[in-house]
Design a protein around this motif. Sequence first.
Motif, PDB file in Angstrom:
ATOM      1  N   ASP A  72       0.858  -1.185   0.000  1.00 34.38           N
ATOM      2  CA  ASP A  72       0.000   0.000   0.000  1.00 34.38           C
ATOM      3  C   ASP A  72       0.894   1.235   0.000  1.00 34.38           C
ATOM      4  O   ASP A  72       1.961   1.223   0.605  1.00 34.38           O
ATOM      5  N   ARG A  73       0.459   2.272  -0.715  1.00 33.81           N
ATOM      6  CA  ARG A  73       1.267   3.502  -0.758  1.00 33.81           C
ATOM      7  C   ARG A  73       0.445   4.731  -0.385  1.00 33.81           C
ATOM      8  O   ARG A  73       0.630   5.816  -0.935  1.00 33.81           O
ATOM      9  N   THR A  74      -0.428   4.534   0.604  1.00 32.74           N
ATOM     10  CA  THR A  74      -1.246   5.663   1.072  1.00 32.74           C
ATOM     11  C   THR A  74      -0.359   6.812   1.551  1.00 32.74           C
ATOM     12  O   THR A  74      -0.650   7.991   1.278  1.00 32.74           O
ATOM     13  N   ALA A  75       0.708   6.475   2.262  1.00 25.32           N
ATOM     14  CA  ALA A  75       1.567   7.532   2.825  1.00 25.32           C
ATOM     15  C   ALA A  75       2.187   8.370   1.706  1.00 25.32           C
ATOM     16  O   ALA A  75       2.297   9.601   1.812  1.00 25.32           O
ATOM     17  N   GLU A  76       2.584   7.694   0.620  1.00 28.20           N
ATOM     18  CA  GLU A  76       3.159   8.427  -0.524  1.00 28.20           C
ATOM     19  C   GLU A  76       2.106   9.358  -1.133  1.00 28.20           C
ATOM     20  O   GLU A  76       2.409  10.505  -1.508  1.00 28.20           O
ATOM     21  N   PHE A  77       0.876   8.866  -1.217  1.00 25.39           N
ATOM     22  CA  PHE A  77      -0.197   9.697  -1.766  1.00 25.39           C
ATOM     23  C   PHE A  77      -0.429  10.923  -0.865  1.00 25.39           C
ATOM     24  O   PHE A  77      -0.565  12.056  -1.352  1.00 25.39           O
ATOM     25  N   GLU A  78      -0.452  10.678   0.451  1.00 24.56           N
ATOM     26  CA  GLU A  78      -0.668  11.806   1.374  1.00 24.56           C
ATOM     27  C   GLU A  78       0.442  12.839   1.234  1.00 24.56           C
ATOM     28  O   GLU A  78       0.187  14.055   1.210  1.00 24.56           O
ATOM     29  N   ALA A  79       1.674  12.355   1.095  1.00 26.44           N
ATOM     30  CA  ALA A  79       2.805  13.288   0.944  1.00 26.44           C
ATOM     31  C   ALA A  79       2.665  14.089  -0.348  1.00 26.44           C
ATOM     32  O   ALA A  79       2.957  15.297  -0.402  1.00 26.44           O
ATOM     33  N   ARG A  80       2.190  13.405  -1.387  1.00 28.91           N
ATOM     34  CA  ARG A  80       2.019  14.085  -2.674  1.00 28.91           C
ATOM     35  C   ARG A  80       0.947  15.165  -2.577  1.00 28.91           C
ATOM     36  O   ARG A  80       1.114  16.270  -3.087  1.00 28.91           O
ATOM     37  N   MET A  81      -0.132  14.834  -1.908  1.00 25.98           N
ATOM     38  CA  MET A  81      -1.196  15.836  -1.771  1.00 25.98           C
ATOM     39  C   MET A  81      -0.736  17.005  -0.895  1.00 25.98           C
ATOM     40  O   MET A  81      -1.295  18.101  -0.956  1.00 25.98           O
ATOM     41  N   ALA A  82       0.307  16.763  -0.092  1.00 29.28           N
ATOM     42  CA  ALA A  82       0.868  17.850   0.732  1.00 29.28           C
ATOM     43  C   ALA A  82       1.963  18.604  -0.022  1.00 29.28           C
ATOM     44  O   ALA A  82       2.600  19.499   0.537  1.00 29.28           O
ATOM     45  N   GLY A  83       2.222  18.207  -1.290  1.00 31.87           N
ATOM     46  CA  GLY A  83       3.159  18.994  -2.089  1.00 31.87           C
ATOM     47  C   GLY A  83       4.367  18.269  -2.628  1.00 31.87           C
ATOM     48  O   GLY A  83       5.115  18.817  -3.430  1.00 31.87           O
ATOM     49  N   GLU A  84       4.614  17.030  -2.181  1.00 29.96           N
ATOM     50  CA  GLU A  84       5.750  16.267  -2.735  1.00 29.96           C
ATOM     51  C   GLU A  84       5.476  15.930  -4.201  1.00 29.96           C
ATOM     52  O   GLU A  84       4.358  15.532  -4.546  1.00 29.96           O
ATOM     53  N   PRO A  85       6.482  16.025  -5.071  1.00 30.80           N
ATOM     54  CA  PRO A  85       6.240  15.636  -6.459  1.00 30.80           C
ATOM     55  C   PRO A  85       6.184  14.115  -6.616  1.00 30.80           C
ATOM     56  O   PRO A  85       6.763  13.389  -5.809  1.00 30.80           O
ATOM     57  N   TYR A  86       5.500  13.646  -7.666  1.00 31.07           N
ATOM     58  CA  TYR A  86       5.531  12.216  -7.990  1.00 31.07           C
ATOM     59  C   TYR A  86       6.821  11.937  -8.749  1.00 31.07           C
ATOM     60  O   TYR A  86       7.211  12.691  -9.639  1.00 31.07           O
ATOM     61  N   SER A  87       7.490  10.847  -8.357  1.00 28.88           N
ATOM     62  CA  SER A  87       8.586  10.350  -9.181  1.00 28.88           C
ATOM     63  C   SER A  87       8.392   8.847  -9.241  1.00 28.88           C
ATOM     64  O   SER A  87       7.577   8.301  -8.512  1.00 28.88           O
ATOM     65  N   ALA A  88       9.130   8.185 -10.100  1.00 26.26           N
ATOM     66  CA  ALA A  88       8.956   6.739 -10.198  1.00 26.26           C
ATOM     67  C   ALA A  88       9.571   6.031  -8.985  1.00 26.26           C
ATOM     68  O   ALA A  88       9.518   4.806  -8.888  1.00 26.26           O
ATOM     69  N   GLY A  89      10.117   6.790  -8.035  1.00 30.36           N
ATOM     70  CA  GLY A  89      10.816   6.200  -6.891  1.00 30.36           C
ATOM     71  C   GLY A  89       9.964   5.265  -6.072  1.00 30.36           C
ATOM     72  O   GLY A  89      10.458   4.282  -5.509  1.00 30.36           O
ATOM     73  N   GLY A  90       8.667   5.547  -5.981  1.00 30.88           N
ATOM     74  CA  GLY A  90       7.780   4.703  -5.174  1.00 30.88           C
ATOM     75  C   GLY A  90       7.603   3.301  -5.724  1.00 30.88           C
ATOM     76  O   GLY A  90       7.161   2.398  -5.004  1.00 30.88           O
ATOM     77  N   ILE A  91       7.942   3.099  -6.988  1.00 33.09           N
ATOM     78  CA  ILE A  91       7.804   1.760  -7.581  1.00 33.09           C
ATOM     79  C   ILE A  91       8.615   0.750  -6.760  1.00 33.09           C
ATOM     80  O   ILE A  91       8.168  -0.380  -6.532  1.00 33.09           O
ATOM     81  N   ALA A  92       9.786   1.175  -6.274  1.00 35.11           N
ATOM     82  CA  ALA A  92      10.648   0.262  -5.509  1.00 35.11           C
ATOM     83  C   ALA A  92       9.962  -0.220  -4.234  1.00 35.11           C
ATOM     84  O   ALA A  92      10.206  -1.350  -3.774  1.00 35.11           O
ATOM     85  N   VAL A  93       9.109   0.605  -3.654  1.00 35.75           N
ATOM     86  CA  VAL A  93       8.390   0.209  -2.440  1.00 35.75           C
ATOM     87  C   VAL A  93       7.452  -0.957  -2.760  1.00 35.75           C
ATOM     88  O   VAL A  93       7.364  -1.944  -2.018  1.00 35.75           O
ATOM     89  N   THR A  94       6.759  -0.845  -3.896  1.00 37.19           N
ATOM     90  CA  THR A  94       5.841  -1.922  -4.295  1.00 37.19           C
ATOM     91  C   THR A  94       6.613  -3.163  -4.730  1.00 37.19           C
ATOM     92  O   THR A  94       6.171  -4.289  -4.490  1.00 37.19           O
ATOM     93  N   VAL A  95       7.774  -2.972  -5.354  1.00 40.16           N
ATOM     94  CA  VAL A  95       8.596  -4.129  -5.729  1.00 40.16           C
ATOM     95  C   VAL A  95       8.981  -4.909  -4.475  1.00 40.16           C
ATOM     96  O   VAL A  95       8.857  -6.150  -4.423  1.00 40.16           O
TER      97      VAL A  95
END
Length: 391
Positions: A72-95
């Motif tokens: 699950d990447r809810t935390a990444e989504f919350e950070a993004r909605m708070a202003g963090e940009p999306y990068s492909a970096g989160g893919i490694a978390v799911t891997v």
Amino acid sequence: MARLITGIGELTTNEPELGTLRSAAVVLDDDRVDWVGPAHRAGPADERVDVGGRAVLPGWVDSHTHLVFAGDRTAEFEARMAGEPYSAGGIAVTVDATRRAPDDVLAGNLARLAHEARMQGTTYLETKTGYGLTVTDELRSARVAARVADEVTFLGAHIVPGECAADEYLDTVTGPMLDAVAEHVSWVDAFCDTGAFDEEQSERVLRAAADRGLGVRVHGNQLGPGPGVRLAVRCRAASVDHCSYLDEADVAALADSWSGAATGTVATVLPACDLSTRGPLAPARALLDAGAVVALATNANPGSSYTTSMAYCVATAVLQMGLTVPEAVWAATRGGAKALRADSGEGAVGVLREGARADVHVLDAPSVTHLAYRPGVPLTWAVWCKGVRLR
Ligand code: NIG
């Protein structure tokens, strides 16, 4: 057994010669459409379903998802909605989570999401590997996917996993990994973008796939301008997906790929992803105006677009990308079928005509316009997939 659906308010066939019919009927015979036409001319049937003036259209064709994953990447989504940009970096978390999950967890998660999609009218589903990134984990992913999805795409070239050097990893992707998954997949994809693979690396993957007789597609121009679209057109890919950062030459190349040819490269736009990542919306209007073929898909995945709702994609394509409702519905049905080269011949999907696959979606609304007029409202009333009623 033939079934008859009648009493239709508006039937969208997606066939130019049939178009939209009023007071129409569709006759299904096992897993095929047997007949489409005015209700008063329909022949006898074993079972009749009167849909009471509701709108009928082909089932959605979702031509781009990533549903074999764990975590699950809810935390990444919350950070993004708070202003963090999306990068492909989160893919490694799911891997990481996917590698640790047993097969039954991956299969259960995929089955849950595929069911969720089908209950919303998706009757033809593509999904990808790409969160395993070892020979063993990509093979597990491909096997799990092949049991549920209509089409499976091998996306070993998603990112370079942390434990590998890029060249060494590409040797594996184009060699033993491709050999291992080949019998379970029909497509091979490469993520040609900033932070993933460059043009030369991506082309190497596509050429290896073509040498084995597999179809190719590309993730391109998602995170910034780049060579993804041009590579896809040059390699005669069935689609290039994302297309958020296109210049005029990219748009022209996509349009030109269809001139004088039966098949070209479909531009698959993913509005749910553009919105969830707060990236620019793909220029779907400009693509259509230039003569390109556009598909709409969910890109359902735990990072950049966690939705299975094609209706949401249709609504956002209309409300935010400037498509008309008929254009968006076409892109989410026939366009997706073209992106998977499943739009013609016996058993074609994304269309209601004689000989097509019996995939039918009935809305609890009198016309398809309600998909954008009433965004966010669950409008699916009934779904038939290969002639079997799912809801
Ligand atoms: O299509 N672009 C690359 N892959 C996925 C994202 C996957 C993720 O963030 O987990 C996509 O957006």
